[in-house]
Scaffold this motif. Sequence first.
Motif, PDB file in Angstrom:
ATOM      1  N   LYS A  50       0.872  -1.186   0.000  1.00  0.00           N
ATOM      2  CA  LYS A  50       0.000   0.000   0.000  1.00  0.00           C
ATOM      3  C   LYS A  50       0.901   1.224   0.000  1.00  0.00           C
ATOM      4  O   LYS A  50       1.747   1.378   0.885  1.00  0.00           O
ATOM      5  N   VAL A  51       0.691   2.065  -1.004  1.00  0.00           N
ATOM      6  CA  VAL A  51       1.606   3.198  -1.222  1.00  0.00           C
ATOM      7  C   VAL A  51       0.803   4.454  -1.492  1.00  0.00           C
ATOM      8  O   VAL A  51      -0.211   4.412  -2.181  1.00  0.00           O
ATOM      9  N   ILE A  52       1.283   5.571  -0.948  1.00  0.00           N
ATOM     10  CA  ILE A  52       0.667   6.846  -1.292  1.00  0.00           C
ATOM     11  C   ILE A  52       1.758   7.774  -1.821  1.00  0.00           C
ATOM     12  O   ILE A  52       2.868   7.813  -1.264  1.00  0.00           O
ATOM     13  N   ALA A  53       1.466   8.461  -2.918  1.00  0.00           N
ATOM     14  CA  ALA A  53       2.449   9.389  -3.489  1.00  0.00           C
ATOM     15  C   ALA A  53       1.816  10.769  -3.559  1.00  0.00           C
ATOM     16  O   ALA A  53       0.657  10.916  -3.956  1.00  0.00           O
ATOM     17  N   GLY A  54       2.591  11.773  -3.151  1.00  0.00           N
ATOM     18  CA  GLY A  54       2.125  13.159  -3.213  1.00  0.00           C
ATOM     19  C   GLY A  54       3.154  14.009  -3.942  1.00  0.00           C
ATOM     20  O   GLY A  54       4.357  13.847  -3.732  1.00  0.00           O
ATOM     21  N   VAL A  55       2.667  14.914  -4.798  1.00  0.00           N
ATOM     22  CA  VAL A  55       3.570  15.793  -5.562  1.00  0.00           C
ATOM     23  C   VAL A  55       3.276  17.244  -5.197  1.00  0.00           C
ATOM     24  O   VAL A  55       2.109  17.650  -5.128  1.00  0.00           O
ATOM     25  N   TYR A  56       4.339  18.001  -4.944  1.00  0.00           N
ATOM     26  CA  TYR A  56       4.226  19.417  -4.598  1.00  0.00           C
ATOM     27  C   TYR A  56       5.128  20.191  -5.546  1.00  0.00           C
ATOM     28  O   TYR A  56       6.317  19.936  -5.643  1.00  0.00           O
ATOM     29  N   GLY A  57       4.571  21.152  -6.241  1.00  0.00           N
ATOM     30  CA  GLY A  57       5.392  21.970  -7.123  1.00  0.00           C
ATOM     31  C   GLY A  57       4.815  22.029  -8.520  1.00  0.00           C
ATOM     32  O   GLY A  57       3.731  21.487  -8.756  1.00  0.00           O
ATOM     33  N   PRO A  58       5.560  22.705  -9.418  1.00  0.00           N
ATOM     34  CA  PRO A  58       6.862  23.352  -9.220  1.00  0.00           C
ATOM     35  C   PRO A  58       6.769  24.472  -8.174  1.00  0.00           C
ATOM     36  O   PRO A  58       5.806  25.237  -8.189  1.00  0.00           O
ATOM     37  N   ARG A  59       7.777  24.510  -7.277  1.00  0.00           N
ATOM     38  CA  ARG A  59       7.784  25.523  -6.233  1.00  0.00           C
ATOM     39  C   ARG A  59       9.212  25.975  -5.948  1.00  0.00           C
ATOM     40  O   ARG A  59      10.164  25.373  -6.452  1.00  0.00           O
ATOM     41  N   GLU A  60       9.294  27.030  -5.135  1.00  0.00           N
ATOM     42  CA  GLU A  60      10.604  27.618  -4.838  1.00  0.00           C
ATOM     43  C   GLU A  60      11.550  26.573  -4.244  1.00  0.00           C
ATOM     44  O   GLU A  60      11.097  25.711  -3.475  1.00  0.00           O
ATOM     45  N   VAL A  61      12.834  26.675  -4.562  1.00  0.00           N
ATOM     46  CA  VAL A  61      13.800  25.678  -4.067  1.00  0.00           C
ATOM     47  C   VAL A  61      14.418  26.139  -2.750  1.00  0.00           C
ATOM     48  O   VAL A  61      14.917  27.254  -2.652  1.00  0.00           O
ATOM     49  N   HIS A  62      14.358  25.280  -1.764  1.00  0.00           N
ATOM     50  CA  HIS A  62      15.099  25.502  -0.516  1.00  0.00           C
ATOM     51  C   HIS A  62      15.923  24.268  -0.248  1.00  0.00           C
ATOM     52  O   HIS A  62      15.381  23.170  -0.313  1.00  0.00           O
ATOM     53  N   PRO A  63      17.190  24.307   0.025  1.00  0.00           N
ATOM     54  CA  PRO A  63      18.019  25.517   0.054  1.00  0.00           C
ATOM     55  C   PRO A  63      18.278  26.056  -1.354  1.00  0.00           C
ATOM     56  O   PRO A  63      18.339  25.289  -2.315  1.00  0.00           O
ATOM     57  N   ARG A  64      18.449  27.384  -1.417  1.00  0.00           N
ATOM     58  CA  ARG A  64      18.551  28.060  -2.722  1.00  0.00           C
ATOM     59  C   ARG A  64      19.717  27.598  -3.577  1.00  0.00           C
ATOM     60  O   ARG A  64      19.635  27.623  -4.800  1.00  0.00           O
ATOM     61  N   HIS A  65      20.813  27.159  -2.918  1.00  0.00           N
ATOM     62  CA  HIS A  65      21.970  26.768  -3.735  1.00  0.00           C
ATOM     63  C   HIS A  65      21.706  25.469  -4.513  1.00  0.00           C
ATOM     64  O   HIS A  65      22.489  25.091  -5.371  1.00  0.00           O
ATOM     65  N   ASP A  66      20.581  24.803  -4.250  1.00  0.00           N
ATOM     66  CA  ASP A  66      20.208  23.620  -5.043  1.00  0.00           C
ATOM     67  C   ASP A  66      19.535  23.998  -6.369  1.00  0.00           C
ATOM     68  O   ASP A  66      19.322  23.147  -7.224  1.00  0.00           O
ATOM     69  N   GLN A  67      19.169  25.273  -6.496  1.00  0.00           N
ATOM     70  CA  GLN A  67      18.472  25.744  -7.706  1.00  0.00           C
ATOM     71  C   GLN A  67      19.271  25.463  -8.974  1.00  0.00           C
ATOM     72  O   GLN A  67      20.496  25.540  -8.952  1.00  0.00           O
ATOM     73  N   ASP A  68      18.543  25.188 -10.059  1.00  0.00           N
ATOM     74  CA  ASP A  68      19.183  25.094 -11.371  1.00  0.00           C
ATOM     75  C   ASP A  68      18.556  26.200 -12.224  1.00  0.00           C
ATOM     76  O   ASP A  68      17.328  26.222 -12.405  1.00  0.00           O
ATOM     77  N   ALA A  69      19.408  27.103 -12.717  1.00  0.00           N
ATOM     78  CA  ALA A  69      18.899  28.271 -13.444  1.00  0.00           C
ATOM     79  C   ALA A  69      18.261  27.889 -14.771  1.00  0.00           C
ATOM     80  O   ALA A  69      17.539  28.674 -15.383  1.00  0.00           O
ATOM     81  N   THR A  70      18.513  26.667 -15.247  1.00  0.00           N
ATOM     82  CA  THR A  70      18.016  26.297 -16.581  1.00  0.00           C
ATOM     83  C   THR A  70      16.787  25.390 -16.533  1.00  0.00           C
ATOM     84  O   THR A  70      16.055  25.275 -17.497  1.00  0.00           O
ATOM     85  N   GLN A  71      16.583  24.724 -15.405  1.00  0.00           N
ATOM     86  CA  GLN A  71      15.471  23.752 -15.364  1.00  0.00           C
ATOM     87  C   GLN A  71      15.052  23.436 -13.926  1.00  0.00           C
ATOM     88  O   GLN A  71      15.767  23.759 -12.972  1.00  0.00           O
ATOM     89  N   ALA A  72      13.899  22.770 -13.815  1.00  0.00           N
ATOM     90  CA  ALA A  72      13.419  22.354 -12.486  1.00  0.00           C
ATOM     91  C   ALA A  72      14.243  21.161 -12.001  1.00  0.00           C
ATOM     92  O   ALA A  72      14.774  20.400 -12.809  1.00  0.00           O
ATOM     93  N   ILE A  73      14.338  21.010 -10.689  1.00  0.00           N
ATOM     94  CA  ILE A  73      14.935  19.782 -10.164  1.00  0.00           C
ATOM     95  C   ILE A  73      13.799  18.900  -9.629  1.00  0.00           C
ATOM     96  O   ILE A  73      12.793  19.412  -9.115  1.00  0.00           O
ATOM     97  N   VAL A  74      13.942  17.599  -9.815  1.00  0.00           N
ATOM     98  CA  VAL A  74      12.933  16.655  -9.316  1.00  0.00           C
ATOM     99  C   VAL A  74      13.527  15.961  -8.099  1.00  0.00           C
ATOM    100  O   VAL A  74      14.568  15.301  -8.203  1.00  0.00           O
TER     101      VAL A  74
END
Length: 256
Positions: A50-74
Amino acid sequence: MKPPPGLKLIDENGRRMDGRRPDELRKITMKAGVLKRADGSCYLEWGNNKVIAGVYGPREVHPRHDQDATQAIVRCRYSMSPFSVDDRKRPGPDRRSQEISKLLGEALSPVVLRQMFPRTAIDVFCEILEAEAGTRCAALTAASVALADAGIPMKGMVASVAAGKIDNTVVLDLRKEEDNFGDTDLPVAIIPKTGEIVLLQMDGHFTDDEFDVAMQYSIDACHQIHGMQKQALREKYLDAAVEKRMSEPAESEVML
Ligand code: CDP
């Protein structure tokens, strides 16, 4: 590990402990849109998983240094509830869940059209409520429906299943005893729309011919699972359409 004496994983007619043929899946049901606060979600039952999956986003990245200026991160988090297995599982991340989280993220990243959402994160949470072998495949299958339910643009959905070997027979979709006492476990995930393989792991050994059979079983099953994923999404939108129609005043009421 060898099965305990008296435990037969496959009988003389080629039937498995639960009566399945070698190329048969366990029963799978899924429902999209089960969490109100998530952007997309899916509840999936696969045999006794039994599995539940939840998706949130696209949303702001925290911590900011994980951001990719060219694309979303999954980002994926796979987590097993303490009550999901026979022996209580210690809560919190462990090596296994970190490994599975990483490979789920790597399998889902190539399907998401990430360039459409630069500097954002798409967070996918997979919670295992009950586990009985094949949870990474079940989580990936549910996560994919949850992403589609969130309206995230993708080049296709990901469907996943494991094949393996028990008593020298290649079988699809291992149950717990087959996973514990079998010889090989091969989790596979593909994008059925394009045929691309996005996950391939192997624990144990196959001959070349056995590997081909296992891959064929898995690919056929992934197409079957993909049909169920699409059906779960269709059902959600049909239900929503019916609800909307019921809440609208009938034409005669409007005229009055
Ligand atoms: O679940 P999956 O087959 O993807 O991963 P696994 O590492 O091969 O684990 C197989 C099964 O072992 C799980 O589905 C659980 O049923 C069980 N397990 C457990 O009982 N306790 C754990 N801490 C981890 C796994």
